[in-house]
Scaffold this motif. Structure first.
Motif, PDB file in Angstrom:
ATOM      1  N   SER A 394       0.829  -1.212   0.000  1.00 45.34           N
ATOM      2  CA  SER A 394       0.000   0.000   0.000  1.00 45.34           C
ATOM      3  C   SER A 394       0.861   1.258   0.000  1.00 45.34           C
ATOM      4  CB  SER A 394      -0.932   0.004   1.218  1.00 45.34           C
ATOM      5  OG  SER A 394      -0.184  -0.128   2.421  1.00 45.34           O
ATOM      6  N   ARG A 395       1.980   1.212   0.695  1.00 44.95           N
ATOM      7  CA  ARG A 395       2.866   2.386   0.752  1.00 44.95           C
ATOM      8  C   ARG A 395       3.452   2.695  -0.622  1.00 44.95           C
ATOM      9  NH1 ARG A 395       7.467   3.279   5.403  1.00 44.95           N
ATOM     10  NH2 ARG A 395       8.278   5.278   4.660  1.00 44.95           N
ATOM     11  N   LEU A 396       3.845   1.652  -1.325  1.00 44.72           N
ATOM     12  CA  LEU A 396       4.399   1.837  -2.664  1.00 44.72           C
ATOM     13  C   LEU A 396       3.347   2.361  -3.626  1.00 44.72           C
ATOM     14  CD1 LEU A 396       6.670   1.293  -4.801  1.00 44.72           C
ATOM     15  CD2 LEU A 396       5.635  -0.957  -5.084  1.00 44.72           C
ATOM     16  N   GLN A 397       2.163   1.766  -3.592  1.00 42.35           N
ATOM     17  CA  GLN A 397       1.108   2.177  -4.512  1.00 42.35           C
ATOM     18  C   GLN A 397       0.688   3.625  -4.265  1.00 42.35           C
ATOM     19  OE1 GLN A 397      -2.111  -0.603  -4.617  1.00 42.35           O
ATOM     20  NE2 GLN A 397      -2.937   0.206  -6.518  1.00 42.35           N
ATOM     21  N   LYS A 398       0.621   4.028  -3.008  1.00 47.36           N
ATOM     22  CA  LYS A 398       0.256   5.407  -2.695  1.00 47.36           C
ATOM     23  C   LYS A 398       1.301   6.389  -3.203  1.00 47.36           C
ATOM     24  CE  LYS A 398      -0.857   8.455   1.204  1.00 47.36           C
ATOM     25  NZ  LYS A 398      -0.981   8.559   2.679  1.00 47.36           N
ATOM     26  N   ALA A 399       2.585   6.059  -3.024  1.00 47.98           N
ATOM     27  CA  ALA A 399       3.652   6.948  -3.477  1.00 47.98           C
ATOM     28  C   ALA A 399       3.634   7.117  -4.992  1.00 47.98           C
ATOM     29  CB  ALA A 399       5.009   6.404  -3.027  1.00 47.98           C
ATOM     30  N   VAL A 400       3.418   6.017  -5.704  1.00 44.08           N
ATOM     31  CA  VAL A 400       3.391   6.079  -7.166  1.00 44.08           C
ATOM     32  C   VAL A 400       2.175   6.866  -7.655  1.00 44.08           C
ATOM     33  CG1 VAL A 400       3.145   4.702  -9.262  1.00 44.08           C
ATOM     34  CG2 VAL A 400       4.709   3.960  -7.463  1.00 44.08           C
ATOM     35  N   GLU A 401       1.026   6.612  -7.074  1.00 48.70           N
ATOM     36  CA  GLU A 401      -0.193   7.315  -7.495  1.00 48.70           C
ATOM     37  C   GLU A 401      -0.089   8.807  -7.227  1.00 48.70           C
ATOM     38  OE1 GLU A 401      -3.253   5.288  -5.395  1.00 48.70           O
ATOM     39  OE2 GLU A 401      -3.354   3.603  -6.812  1.00 48.70           O
ATOM     40  N   GLU A 402       0.501   9.175  -6.095  1.00 47.77           N
ATOM     41  CA  GLU A 402       0.658  10.596  -5.785  1.00 47.77           C
ATOM     42  C   GLU A 402       1.592  11.273  -6.777  1.00 47.77           C
ATOM     43  OE1 GLU A 402       1.952  10.850  -1.780  1.00 47.77           O
ATOM     44  OE2 GLU A 402      -0.058  10.601  -0.916  1.00 47.77           O
ATOM     45  N   HIS A 403       2.652  10.587  -7.160  1.00 50.98           N
ATOM     46  CA  HIS A 403       3.590  11.192  -8.100  1.00 50.98           C
ATOM     47  C   HIS A 403       2.979  11.323  -9.491  1.00 50.98           C
ATOM     48  CE1 HIS A 403       7.246  12.437  -9.986  1.00 50.98           C
ATOM     49  NE2 HIS A 403       7.261  11.380 -10.774  1.00 50.98           N
ATOM     50  N   ILE A 404       2.260  10.308  -9.933  1.00 53.21           N
ATOM     51  CA  ILE A 404       1.604  10.387 -11.241  1.00 53.21           C
ATOM     52  C   ILE A 404       0.563  11.493 -11.243  1.00 53.21           C
ATOM     53  CG2 ILE A 404       0.118   9.133 -12.847  1.00 53.21           C
ATOM     54  CD1 ILE A 404       1.571   6.588 -12.062  1.00 53.21           C
ATOM     55  N   ALA A 405      -0.196  11.627 -10.155  1.00 52.54           N
ATOM     56  CA  ALA A 405      -1.169  12.710 -10.058  1.00 52.54           C
ATOM     57  C   ALA A 405      -0.480  14.069 -10.090  1.00 52.54           C
ATOM     58  CB  ALA A 405      -1.978  12.563  -8.768  1.00 52.54           C
ATOM     59  N   HIS A 406       0.694  14.147  -9.478  1.00 52.29           N
ATOM     60  CA  HIS A 406       1.466  15.396  -9.506  1.00 52.29           C
ATOM     61  C   HIS A 406       1.885  15.750 -10.933  1.00 52.29           C
ATOM     62  CE1 HIS A 406       4.556  18.379  -8.632  1.00 52.29           C
ATOM     63  NE2 HIS A 406       5.423  17.630  -9.300  1.00 52.29           N
ATOM     64  N   LEU A 407       2.300  14.757 -11.691  1.00 54.83           N
ATOM     65  CA  LEU A 407       2.721  15.020 -13.065  1.00 54.83           C
ATOM     66  C   LEU A 407       1.559  15.470 -13.943  1.00 54.83           C
ATOM     67  CD1 LEU A 407       5.140  12.018 -13.704  1.00 54.83           C
ATOM     68  CD2 LEU A 407       5.742  14.369 -13.146  1.00 54.83           C
ATOM     69  N   ARG A 408       0.362  14.990 -13.648  1.00 52.62           N
ATOM     70  CA  ARG A 408      -0.811  15.319 -14.457  1.00 52.62           C
ATOM     71  C   ARG A 408      -1.490  16.612 -14.015  1.00 52.62           C
ATOM     72  NH1 ARG A 408      -3.258   9.157 -14.481  1.00 52.62           N
ATOM     73  NH2 ARG A 408      -2.032   8.380 -16.252  1.00 52.62           N
ATOM     74  N   ARG A 409      -1.025  17.156 -12.889  1.00 49.72           N
ATOM     75  CA  ARG A 409      -1.669  18.350 -12.341  1.00 49.72           C
ATOM     76  C   ARG A 409      -1.205  19.594 -13.094  1.00 49.72           C
ATOM     77  NH1 ARG A 409       0.146  18.050  -7.142  1.00 49.72           N
ATOM     78  NH2 ARG A 409      -1.307  16.329  -6.816  1.00 49.72           N
ATOM     79  N   VAL A 410      -2.092  20.607 -13.137  1.00 48.35           N
ATOM     80  CA  VAL A 410      -1.719  21.885 -13.740  1.00 48.35           C
ATOM     81  C   VAL A 410      -0.586  22.505 -12.944  1.00 48.35           C
ATOM     82  CG1 VAL A 410      -2.514  24.213 -14.260  1.00 48.35           C
ATOM     83  CG2 VAL A 410      -4.026  22.272 -14.647  1.00 48.35           C
ATOM     84  N   GLN A 411       0.465  22.962 -13.636  1.00 44.39           N
ATOM     85  CA  GLN A 411       1.652  23.481 -12.988  1.00 44.39           C
ATOM     86  C   GLN A 411       1.808  24.982 -13.240  1.00 44.39           C
ATOM     87  OE1 GLN A 411       3.599  21.417 -11.132  1.00 44.39           O
ATOM     88  NE2 GLN A 411       2.161  19.748 -11.597  1.00 44.39           N
ATOM     89  N   ILE A 412       2.539  25.645 -12.352  1.00 41.54           N
ATOM     90  CA  ILE A 412       2.910  27.053 -12.535  1.00 41.54           C
ATOM     91  C   ILE A 412       4.380  27.091 -12.882  1.00 41.54           C
ATOM     92  CG2 ILE A 412       3.104  29.314 -11.461  1.00 41.54           C
ATOM     93  CD1 ILE A 412       0.787  28.593  -9.671  1.00 41.54           C
ATOM     94  N   ASN A 413       4.698  27.580 -14.053  1.00 43.38           N
ATOM     95  CA  ASN A 413       6.074  27.618 -14.523  1.00 43.38           C
ATOM     96  C   ASN A 413       6.632  29.028 -14.347  1.00 43.38           C
ATOM     97  OD1 ASN A 413       8.473  26.820 -15.696  1.00 43.38           O
ATOM     98  ND2 ASN A 413       7.769  27.320 -17.763  1.00 43.38           N
ATOM     99  N   TYR A 414       7.677  29.188 -13.551  1.00 35.04           N
ATOM    100  CA  TYR A 414       8.300  30.484 -13.312  1.00 35.04           C
ATOM    101  C   TYR A 414       9.473  30.666 -14.259  1.00 35.04           C
ATOM    102  CZ  TYR A 414       5.559  30.727  -9.051  1.00 35.04           C
ATOM    103  OH  TYR A 414       4.526  30.762  -8.169  1.00 35.04           O
ATOM    104  N   SER A 415       9.574  31.831 -14.817  1.00 30.98           N
ATOM    105  CA  SER A 415      10.654  32.113 -15.757  1.00 30.98           C
ATOM    106  C   SER A 415      11.997  32.007 -15.054  1.00 30.98           C
ATOM    107  CB  SER A 415      10.487  33.520 -16.349  1.00 30.98           C
ATOM    108  OG  SER A 415      10.531  34.495 -15.322  1.00 30.98           O
ATOM    109  N   GLY A 416      12.929  31.343 -15.714  1.00 33.47           N
ATOM    110  CA  GLY A 416      14.269  31.181 -15.167  1.00 33.47           C
ATOM    111  C   GLY A 416      14.409  30.046 -14.190  1.00 33.47           C
TER     112      GLY A 416
END
Length: 520
Positions: A394-416
């Motif tokens: 469960s610990r592994l699955q939660k970590a992977v799902e959280e990271h994939i969700a992070h990659l799919r989330r809308v991001q704020i890109n700061y210049s530089g």
């Protein structure tokens, strides 16, 4: 208890020999009217060594007298012991009154002086586009990233109050290859943590692993959690499945309603055993031998051992994992079936299952002297914890799902500021090139350098400096405490820099007093 790590089987061999030579009772024996001091009979050696192995946490009470006898045969072959005439090299040791002694030479096996090449994870090549570029990079497990001062300023500029121009952007969809890479990275990192090793070097050759096996084993399962194969040709033959089903459900399976005879169930077991014993390699495969032996070093910690086995079983080829699941399921069902007649008159059902199938589950490609004992220990644990071993952690699955969700989330890109390509802390892998650059810079405390830079910056006003120090303290309290362990040191270092000149206070009061008196 021999802890996990490279060459654990060899270290176990040396430790067993050390205890045997140090503590085995020796006495005088007479053979053909000749006296032999400091010797022992074969039966005395079997008795004493059997008790030693049963009481050892490395092997456990499941060790049988027959297994002890087999080990002593290997002792004789490897010149750990010799007969009174100095003969050795053959496995002709028998449980009788023949007299043996310890040789004067050292029987210990030498460990390699230099460890194997650095453990590196390289996903299998053969893809194009972004995946191919990602896979071409050599990667290795690494602790949280250490940045130099310049990188720190770029990536943490917001925390110290320097807002930059930004734009909202959406990350591209995560590809199946990237998802496999994330699962693999998280799995290896967690396994390394559980084993307490700085590297999987010498324990597991990660270059031979296939990332897609993990994702397949996680998602392609039936209601019982057993892997379902798309290619049926890789599955067990139908006659083996029928035999296993018949034995597991005895006597309620429909197949047994046909003609049976006394000993029919023993013949079914022999049929199943013949198939698994004739496989080209064990179900846990040769390449995973060292890592499963290392996991046995955690055997006193049940939860850690179960999770480590969960991770390693996810790395197995799906066909091997399915066969292992079905075989262990059969072994557990047979041991719990009180209506099943005795399958062996001399050995209990549980011990019979372990002795029959243990080397079909775990053994080394080369001849390892403790193979049978180690396999017995592992299979016994897997039988006792069958339901847990094949769960997805469960610990592994939660970590992977959280990271994939992070990659799919809308991001704020700061210049530089470049977006960090790293996985979260549970999947911390960095490129080898970046690691070498960090070591070359030799910057160990960029956070402290930045803190000192804020204090010494003469272009900042007192108000700006105080604000930035507060922001830094909130963002990095541990770094701040390292620089100022006590309130007195903090005040002594910052007070002179934050104190306003007395002249400025006087010049501010005079206009204010004049304005007030003028209105009056």
């Amino acid at each position: 208890m021999i802890r996990p790590g490279p060459y654990r089987a060899t270290r176990l061999w040396n430790e067993t020999i050390r205890l045997f030579r140090k503590n085995m009772p020796l006495r005088r024996h007479w053979v053909h009217f000749r006296c032999h001091d400091n010797s022992f009979t074969a039966s005395e050696a079997v008795d004493w060594l059997h008790e030693l192995l049963k009481g050892s946490h490395n092997f456990g009470p499941e060790v049988t007298r027959h297994q002890t006898l087999q080990l002593l045969k290997k002792f004789l072959k490897n010149h750990v012991i010799e007969d009174i005439k100095g003969r050795f090299g053959k496995e002709d040791f028998e449980d009788n009154g023949q007299v043996y002694r310890f040789p004067s030479i050292s029987p210990f096996k030498k460990l390699p002086r230099h460890p194997p090449a650095q453990d590196v994870f390289i996903p299998k090549a053969g893809h194009s586009g972004v995946e191919k570029e990602m896979m071409s990079q050599r990667m290795l497990p690494f602790k949280p990233l250490v940045l130099n001062s310049e990188s720190w300023k770029k990536r943490h500029s917001i925390a110290i109050g320097e807002l930059r121009e930004c734009q909202v952007m959406k990350r591209r969809e995560v590809t199946s290859r990237e998802m496999e890479r994330i699962w693999m990275s998280a799995t290896l990192t967690r396994l390394q943590t559980l084993l307490g090793l700085k590297s999987l070097n010498g324990v597991l050759d990660t270059a031979l692993l296939s990332p897609n096996y993990i994702v397949y084993n996680v998602h392609n399962i039936n209601k019982q959690g057993i892997v379902v194969l798309k290619d049926k040709s890789e599955d067990l033959p139908q006659w083996v499945l029928s035999a296993m089903k018949c034995l597991a459900n005895w006597p309620d399976d429909g197949h047994t309603k046909q003609s049976t005879y006394p000993g029919f169930e023993r013949d079914i077991l022999r049929t199943v055993a013949d198939y698994f014993q004739e496989l080209d390699e064990p179900l846990l495969t040769f390449q995973f031998y060292d890592v499963f032996v290392s996991i046995l070093g955690l055997i006193e910690k049940r939860q850690a051992t179960s999770e480590a086995l969960q991770l390693c079983c996810l790395l197995l080829p799906p066909a091997q994992r399915r066969k292992l699941q079905l075989l262990l399921h059969l072994m557990v069902r047979v041991c719990k079936n009180s209506r099943l007649p005795a399958l062996n008159s001399a050995v209990g059902t549980r011990m019979l299952m372990v002795q029959t199938f243990s080397r079909s589950i775990l053994c080394s490609a080369d001849e390892i002297d403790l193979d049978e004992l180690l396999a017995t220990k592992l299979v016994t644990f897997m039988m006792d914890n069958y339901e847990d071993v094949f769960r997805v952690p469960s610990r592994l699955q939660k970590a992977v799902e959280e990271h994939i969700a992070h990659l799919r989330r809308v991001q704020i890109n700061y210049s530089g500021v470049e977006a960090s390509p790293l996985l979260p802390s549970s999947c911390m892998y960095v490129y080898e090139k970046e690691l070498r650059e960090q070591k070359a810079h030799g910057s160990q405390d960029p956070f402290l350098e930045r803190l000192d830079g804020i204090i010494a910056d003469k272009e900042l006003t007192a108000k700006q400096k105080k604000k930035k120090l507060k922001q830094f303290q909130r963002s990095y309290p541990e770094i701040f405490r390292r620089r100022f362990p006590t309130a007195e040191r903090e005040e002594a270092a910052t007070a002179p820099l934050l104190r306003r000149p007395q002249l400025m206070i006087v010049t501010l009061k005079k206009p204010f007093q004049r304005s007030w008196s003028f209105r009056a």
